[in-house]
Write an enzyme that holds these catalytic residues in place. Structure first.
Site, PDB file in Angstrom:
ATOM      1  N   LYS A 167      -7.035  46.125  23.423  1.00  0.00           N
ATOM      2  CA  LYS A 167      -7.842  45.168  23.621  1.00  0.00           C
ATOM      3  C   LYS A 167      -8.356  45.459  24.723  1.00  0.00           C
ATOM      4  O   LYS A 167      -7.537  45.477  25.904  1.00  0.00           O
ATOM      5  CB  LYS A 167      -6.744  43.873  22.556  1.00  0.00           C
ATOM      6  CG  LYS A 167      -8.025  42.787  22.735  1.00  0.00           C
ATOM      7  CD  LYS A 167      -8.611  42.815  21.973  1.00  0.00           C
ATOM      8  CE  LYS A 167      -9.772  41.503  21.634  1.00  0.00           C
ATOM      9  NZ  LYS A 167     -10.998  42.077  21.998  1.00  0.00           N
ATOM     10  N   GLN A 194      -4.744  45.029  31.925  1.00  0.00           N
ATOM     11  CA  GLN A 194      -4.776  44.626  30.725  1.00  0.00           C
ATOM     12  C   GLN A 194      -3.803  44.804  29.645  1.00  0.00           C
ATOM     13  O   GLN A 194      -3.167  43.662  29.194  1.00  0.00           O
ATOM     14  CB  GLN A 194      -6.536  45.290  30.033  1.00  0.00           C
ATOM     15  CG  GLN A 194      -7.191  44.078  29.347  1.00  0.00           C
ATOM     16  CD  GLN A 194      -7.525  43.140  29.932  1.00  0.00           C
ATOM     17  OE1 GLN A 194      -9.015  43.333  30.293  1.00  0.00           O
ATOM     18  NE2 GLN A 194      -7.468  41.756  28.518  1.00  0.00           N
ATOM     19  N   LYS A 249      -1.439  41.920  31.073  1.00  0.00           N
ATOM     20  CA  LYS A 249      -1.600  40.985  30.475  1.00  0.00           C
ATOM     21  C   LYS A 249      -1.402  40.569  28.803  1.00  0.00           C
ATOM     22  O   LYS A 249      -1.287  39.347  28.873  1.00  0.00           O
ATOM     23  CB  LYS A 249      -3.046  40.603  31.048  1.00  0.00           C
ATOM     24  CG  LYS A 249      -3.901  39.549  30.383  1.00  0.00           C
ATOM     25  CD  LYS A 249      -5.528  39.168  30.638  1.00  0.00           C
ATOM     26  CE  LYS A 249      -5.529  40.102  31.941  1.00  0.00           C
ATOM     27  NZ  LYS A 249      -7.576  39.901  32.429  1.00  0.00           N
ATOM     28  N   LYS A 262     -10.262  49.288  29.020  1.00  0.00           N
ATOM     29  CA  LYS A 262     -11.363  48.678  29.552  1.00  0.00           C
ATOM     30  C   LYS A 262     -12.184  49.627  29.309  1.00  0.00           C
ATOM     31  O   LYS A 262     -12.169  50.701  29.114  1.00  0.00           O
ATOM     32  CB  LYS A 262     -10.716  48.299  30.487  1.00  0.00           C
ATOM     33  CG  LYS A 262     -11.744  46.651  31.060  1.00  0.00           C
ATOM     34  CD  LYS A 262     -11.396  45.435  31.160  1.00  0.00           C
ATOM     35  CE  LYS A 262     -12.554  44.229  31.206  1.00  0.00           C
ATOM     36  NZ  LYS A 262     -12.209  43.463  31.447  1.00  0.00           N
ATOM     37  N   GLY A 292     -16.309  40.866  25.960  1.00  0.00           N
ATOM     38  CA  GLY A 292     -17.197  40.549  27.145  1.00  0.00           C
ATOM     39  C   GLY A 292     -16.398  40.796  28.812  1.00  0.00           C
ATOM     40  O   GLY A 292     -14.910  40.839  28.372  1.00  0.00           O
ATOM     41  N   ASP A 293     -16.924  41.046  29.726  1.00  0.00           N
ATOM     42  CA  ASP A 293     -16.044  41.396  31.012  1.00  0.00           C
ATOM     43  C   ASP A 293     -17.324  40.644  31.506  1.00  0.00           C
ATOM     44  O   ASP A 293     -18.656  40.299  31.089  1.00  0.00           O
ATOM     45  CB  ASP A 293     -15.674  42.427  31.411  1.00  0.00           C
ATOM     46  CG  ASP A 293     -14.713  42.081  32.560  1.00  0.00           C
ATOM     47  OD1 ASP A 293     -13.659  41.473  32.411  1.00  0.00           O
ATOM     48  OD2 ASP A 293     -15.388  42.232  33.663  1.00  0.00           O
ATOM     49  N   ASN A 353     -19.232  33.257  33.172  1.00  0.00           N
ATOM     50  CA  ASN A 353     -18.713  32.517  32.313  1.00  0.00           C
ATOM     51  C   ASN A 353     -17.227  32.177  32.785  1.00  0.00           C
ATOM     52  O   ASN A 353     -17.252  30.484  32.161  1.00  0.00           O
ATOM     53  CB  ASN A 353     -18.110  33.619  31.763  1.00  0.00           C
ATOM     54  CG  ASN A 353     -16.984  33.228  29.894  1.00  0.00           C
ATOM     55  OD1 ASN A 353     -16.263  33.472  30.310  1.00  0.00           O
ATOM     56  ND2 ASN A 353     -17.975  32.888  29.249  1.00  0.00           N
ATOM     57  N   SER A 361      -9.251  35.749  22.295  1.00  0.00           N
ATOM     58  CA  SER A 361      -9.686  37.032  21.572  1.00  0.00           C
ATOM     59  C   SER A 361      -9.038  37.578  20.411  1.00  0.00           C
ATOM     60  O   SER A 361      -9.408  37.179  19.343  1.00  0.00           O
ATOM     61  CB  SER A 361     -10.081  38.137  22.537  1.00  0.00           C
ATOM     62  OG  SER A 361     -11.133  38.577  23.141  1.00  0.00           O
TER      63      SER A 361
END
Ligand code: NDP
Ligand code: 2IT
Length: 444
Positions: free
Chosen positions: A90, A111, A114, A126, A165-166, A240, A376
């Site tokens: 993810k 990630q 996290k 990613k 998204g990023d 964002n 998410s």
């Protein structure tokens, strides 16, 4: 040489020309030293750190597309599936001209920890491309996204790998990517998050990273007997994360006086006008030079400079290494109390060390910005039960997750004799869960 230093040296040797990846690995491994020391024999034998720093899989592919002049353009696409010990891969997709394999690997590595910290069942990954959406027409963005997904679709799936998204990937891009996936697979699956509300998206996902950053900051300050209300904040970025961080900061009674984009930055002594910012960035997709038209009392400056303004709290929300040692010195000289990272790895290692040494409360990215990916995962849960929760329900869960991250990081730091070091605390708490799952699953 100890095990940690050996693995850092190995990562540098095996991954030349990837400084951001080296930086992310150093930050994690150097702060988990006390845990590794306690289990050195076992971890060495099982090659835990070598396995953790080598992605499960790295995918690189060509993305050809046709621009509005009829010219064929070629970009590079990436997906790095880093670690799936605790759940399907993810993590977001980044579209920016600076993207390369080292950047995607640093983001994928971060990630892992996290996602573990969120307490939800998601592994780390990613992806992205060196495509630059800036200045492109909607048709060009669609053509690119369709071509990108025409290759990516075979590597992802709702139980395998779920991108989002990023930088450079927002609602518009997710929509085009989702449409192409659905067309190829002929399946309406939860394969992407950050979807629109009419086709499986979650309420509060748009706001989640920025709101989560402020819930985290509020709780971290509370832990240190400080009230966020009345504090002056610096935010960098105008995308964002920055927009919804500013909105929530104002709701909590703080005042944000700056924001920035890659061209320049704004100082608004009356507090950034979020509605003006949304109009400029989300609707017009324009530059921050427009802001003064809405707020004549504000100042616009070319280049960078947000960290030179005097304030209590700094919230970097743009990109990696945007806050360096000189910036850290300026912040400390101006009496900053806390720095909490909305972007991924926005502070250099030297800046982080300086801030911590000077008593600044430091909230690291993988804890502070985990609200986006956590929400998410809540979107995936809603898709799985084919229901939608209310904004209030998602927001309440997000807040609880961020509060828990603060306390879990604090307790992990205390347990290993590093009270107040929330970088070490977050890395240790995230690492322990992943390693436990890796050991249980054997040599894979
Ligand atoms: P956006 O694309 O919406 O906004 C990015 C902002 O940062 C823009 O204002 C952009 O300016 C600026 N920026 C980007 N790259 C640079 C650069 N090289 N130099 C200067 N300014 C730059 O992205 P997000 O807000 O989604 O992401 C911001 C950060 O937050 C990233 O580090 C991302 O990885 C991280 N993050 C995002 C999450 C999410 O859910 N979206 C979740 C967790 C972390 P310009 O428009 O001029 O390029
Ligand atoms: O860096 C991040 O955590 C994100 N860009 C969000 C990832 C996600 O899957 O929502």
């Amino acid at each position: 040489m100890g095990y940690v230093d050996e693995v850092i040296a190995r990562v540098i040797e095996k991954n030349p020309g990837q400084p951001e990846f080296h930086q992310a690995v150093k930050e994690v491994l150097e702060t988990i030293r006390p845990v590794v020391d306690r289990h050195e024999e076992q971890y060495r034998k099982l090659a835990i750190l070598e396995r953790l720093t080598e992605p499960d899989r790295q995918i690189r592919f060509r993305v050809p597309w046709v621009d509005d002049k009829g010219q064929v353009q070629v970009n590079v696409g990436y997906r790095v599936q880093f670690n799936s010990a605790i759940g399907p891969y993810k993590g977001g997709l980044r579209f920016h001209p600076s993207v390369n394999i080292g950047i995607i690997k640093f983001l994928g590595f971060e990630q892992i920890f996290k996602n573990s910290l969120t307490s939800l069942p998601i592994g780390g990954g990613k992806g992205g491309s060196d495509f630059d959406p800036k200045g492109k027409s909607d048709r060009e963005v669609m053509a690119f996204c369709q071509s990108f997904m025409t290759e990516l679709f075979r590597h992802i799936g709702p139980d395998t790998d779920v991108p989002a998204g990023d930088i450079g990937v927002g609602g518009r891009e997710i929509g085009f990517l989702y449409g192409q996936y659905k067309r190829i697979r002929d399946a309406y699956e939860s394969v992407l998050t950050g979807k629109g509300l009419t086709y499986g998206g979650s309420l509060a996902r748009t706001e989640a990273t920025g709101y989560g950053l402020l819930y985290y900051t509020e709780e971290l300050l509370k832990l240190n007997n400080i009230d966020i209300a009345g504090k002056t904040c610096l935010v960098s970025g105008a995308g964002n994360v920055a927009i919804y961080a500013i909105q929530k900061a104002h709701q909590l009674g703080a005042k944000v006086v700056t924001c920035s984009d890659s061209t320049g930055w704004v100082y608004d002594p009356d507090g950034i006008d979020v509605e003006a910012l949304r109009e400029i960035k989300e609707v017009q997709r324009a530059r921050l030079t427009e802001y003064k038209k809405y707020r004549p009392n504000s100042e616009y400056h070319d280049g960078r400079g947000v960290w030179s303004v005097k304030a209590d709290i700094a919230l970097p929300c743009a990109t990696q290494n945007e806050l360096d040692l000189d910036d850290a010195k300026a912040l400390v000289a101006n009496g900053v109390i806390a720095v909490c990272e909305g972007a991924n790895m926005p502070s250099t290692l030297e800046a982080t060390a300086y801030l911590k040494e000077h008593g600044v409360i430091f909230g690291p990215a993988k804890a502070a910005n985990a609200g986006g990916v956590a929400t998410s995962a809540l979107e995936m849960s809603q898709n799985a039960e084919r229901l939608s929760w209310t904004f209030e329900e998602v927001d309440a869960r997000l807040k609880q997750i961020m509060v828990n991250i603060v306390h879990n990081s604090d307790e992990a730091a205390k347990e290993y004799g590093m009270e107040g070091d929330y970088v070490a605390g977050a890395n240790i708490a995230g690492f322990l869960k992943v390693v436990d799952a890796m050991i249980a699953q054997g040599v894979v």
